[in-house]
Design an enzyme around this catalytic site. Structure first.
Site, short mmCIF file in Angstrom:
data_model
loop_
_atom_site.label_atom_id
_atom_site.label_comp_id
_atom_site.label_asym_id
_atom_site.label_seq_id
_atom_site.Cartn_x
_atom_site.Cartn_y
_atom_site.Cartn_z
N GLY A 27 0.84 -1.20 0.00
CA GLY A 27 0.00 0.00 0.00
C GLY A 27 0.87 1.24 0.00
O GLY A 27 2.05 1.18 0.36
N GLN A 50 3.36 9.92 1.06
CA GLN A 50 4.63 9.21 1.17
C GLN A 50 5.57 9.54 0.02
O GLN A 50 6.78 9.32 0.13
CB GLN A 50 4.41 7.69 1.28
CG GLN A 50 3.72 7.30 2.58
CD GLN A 50 3.51 5.80 2.69
OE1 GLN A 50 2.53 5.27 2.19
NE2 GLN A 50 4.43 5.09 3.32
N CYS A 68 6.03 -0.15 7.60
CA CYS A 68 5.68 1.02 6.81
C CYS A 68 6.89 1.44 6.00
O CYS A 68 7.99 1.51 6.52
CB CYS A 68 5.24 2.16 7.73
SG CYS A 68 4.77 3.66 6.84
N LEU A 69 6.67 1.72 4.72
CA LEU A 69 7.77 2.13 3.86
C LEU A 69 8.39 3.45 4.33
O LEU A 69 9.53 3.75 4.00
CB LEU A 69 7.29 2.24 2.41
CG LEU A 69 6.82 0.91 1.79
CD1 LEU A 69 6.14 1.15 0.45
CD2 LEU A 69 7.98 -0.05 1.64
N HIS A 112 -4.30 1.56 7.85
CA HIS A 112 -2.92 2.06 7.93
C HIS A 112 -2.73 3.21 6.93
O HIS A 112 -2.18 4.25 7.27
CB HIS A 112 -1.96 0.89 7.62
CG HIS A 112 -0.52 1.27 7.46
ND1 HIS A 112 0.46 0.88 8.35
CD2 HIS A 112 0.13 2.00 6.50
CE1 HIS A 112 1.64 1.36 7.94
NE2 HIS A 112 1.47 2.03 6.82
N GLU A 113 -3.23 3.01 5.70
CA GLU A 113 -3.08 4.05 4.67
C GLU A 113 -3.89 5.29 5.01
O GLU A 113 -3.45 6.42 4.78
CB GLU A 113 -3.49 3.52 3.29
CG GLU A 113 -2.76 2.28 2.80
CD GLU A 113 -1.26 2.39 2.89
OE1 GLU A 113 -0.72 3.51 2.94
OE2 GLU A 113 -0.61 1.33 2.94
N HIS A 159 -2.19 7.63 7.23
CA HIS A 159 -1.22 8.50 6.54
C HIS A 159 -1.88 9.80 6.10
O HIS A 159 -1.26 10.87 6.13
CB HIS A 159 -0.63 7.81 5.31
CG HIS A 159 0.50 6.87 5.60
ND1 HIS A 159 1.70 7.28 6.17
CD2 HIS A 159 0.64 5.54 5.39
CE1 HIS A 159 2.51 6.24 6.28
NE2 HIS A 159 1.89 5.16 5.83
O1 GNR Z 1 4.03 -2.62 2.62
C1 GNR Z 1 3.37 -2.46 3.64
N1 GNR Z 1 3.03 -3.54 4.39
C2 GNR Z 1 2.14 -3.47 5.46
C3 GNR Z 1 2.06 -4.56 6.30
C4 GNR Z 1 1.19 -4.55 7.36
C5 GNR Z 1 0.39 -3.46 7.58
C6 GNR Z 1 0.45 -2.38 6.76
C7 GNR Z 1 1.32 -2.37 5.69
S1 GNR Z 1 1.38 -1.01 4.64
C8 GNR Z 1 3.02 -1.09 4.08
C9 GNR Z 1 3.28 -0.05 3.02
C10 GNR Z 1 3.10 1.33 3.61
O2 GNR Z 1 3.89 1.87 4.32
N2 GNR Z 1 1.98 1.94 3.33
O3 GNR Z 1 1.72 3.15 3.85
NI NI Z 2 2.80 3.24 5.71
#
Ligand code: GNR
Ligand code: NI
Length: 172
Positions: A46, A51, A94-95, A136-137, A140
């Site tokens: 995601g 980001q 999270c990236l 999670h997204e 952000h």
């Molecule tokens: O790649 C991602 N893996 C992930 C694993 C578990 C819960 C959320 C994520 S999102 C993350 C990519 C990211 O940072 N998206 O904002």
């Molecule tokens: Ni993230």
């Protein structure tokens, strides 16, 4: 289509609240295409526009496992309509918080209303990894990172680690 640099914590931009998209047009679709390229290259499941430094309420996701069966999803102006009261824990990464992982508890299912790649209104019922990822997204978009749910100590240790790495690399 191009791969962009992903901003990492600590970075004030990541704490910004993203603005609603007024109309899903070509400009927005270019952002979505770049986001998808960047997400696949990372690799991640995601990505929120902020980001890559774009403060718009746009998310891309692909939780499919197989390389040859890509299933990209695009969310513009997503709103959570319903959250399940039952929670589940998931190991998140999270990236924008490279190489850090933690178990985070969130509602295990939710309904999301959003505009798709073409600006058409959609409603999605999500559960499991899909529900976790979309929440999670959406965090952000509000300038929230998963480390914000950890204890002050754990969070500050992670931020300290990431700042050290940054001073070594001399890039933001
Ligand atoms: O790649 C991602 N893996 C992930 C694993 C578990 C819960 C959320 C994520 S999102 C993350 C990519 C990211 O940072 N998206 O904002
Ligand atoms: Ni993230």
């Amino acid at each position: 289509m191009s791969v962009k640099q992903i901003l990492t914590e600590p970075n004030k931009l990541l704490r910004q609240i993203s603005k609603p998209v007024e109309k899903v047009g070509d400009e927005e679709r270019v952002v979505m295409d770049d986001m998808l390229d960047t997400m696949y290259a990372a690799p991640g499941i995601g990505l929120a526009a902020i980001q890559i430094g774009v403060p718009k309420r746009i998310i891309v996701m692909d939780i499919s496992r197989e390389e040859d069966k890509k299933e990209p999803m695009y969310f513009v102006n997503p709103v959570i309509k319903n959250k399940n009261k039952d929670k589940s824990k998931y190991e998140e990464g999270c990236l924008s918080v490279p190489d850090q992982f933690a178990e985070i508890e969130r509602p295990n299912a939710c309904e999301v209303e959003y505009l798709d790649y073409y600006g058409k209104k959609q409603l999605l019922k999500a559960e499991g990894l899909l529900a976790t990822c979309i929440q999670h997204e959406m965090d952000h978009l509000e300038g929230i990172l998963f480390i914000d749910y950890l204890s002050k100590l754990k969070k500050s240790m992670i931020i300290k680690k990431l700042s050290k790495i940054k001073t070594k690399r001399i890039i933001v």
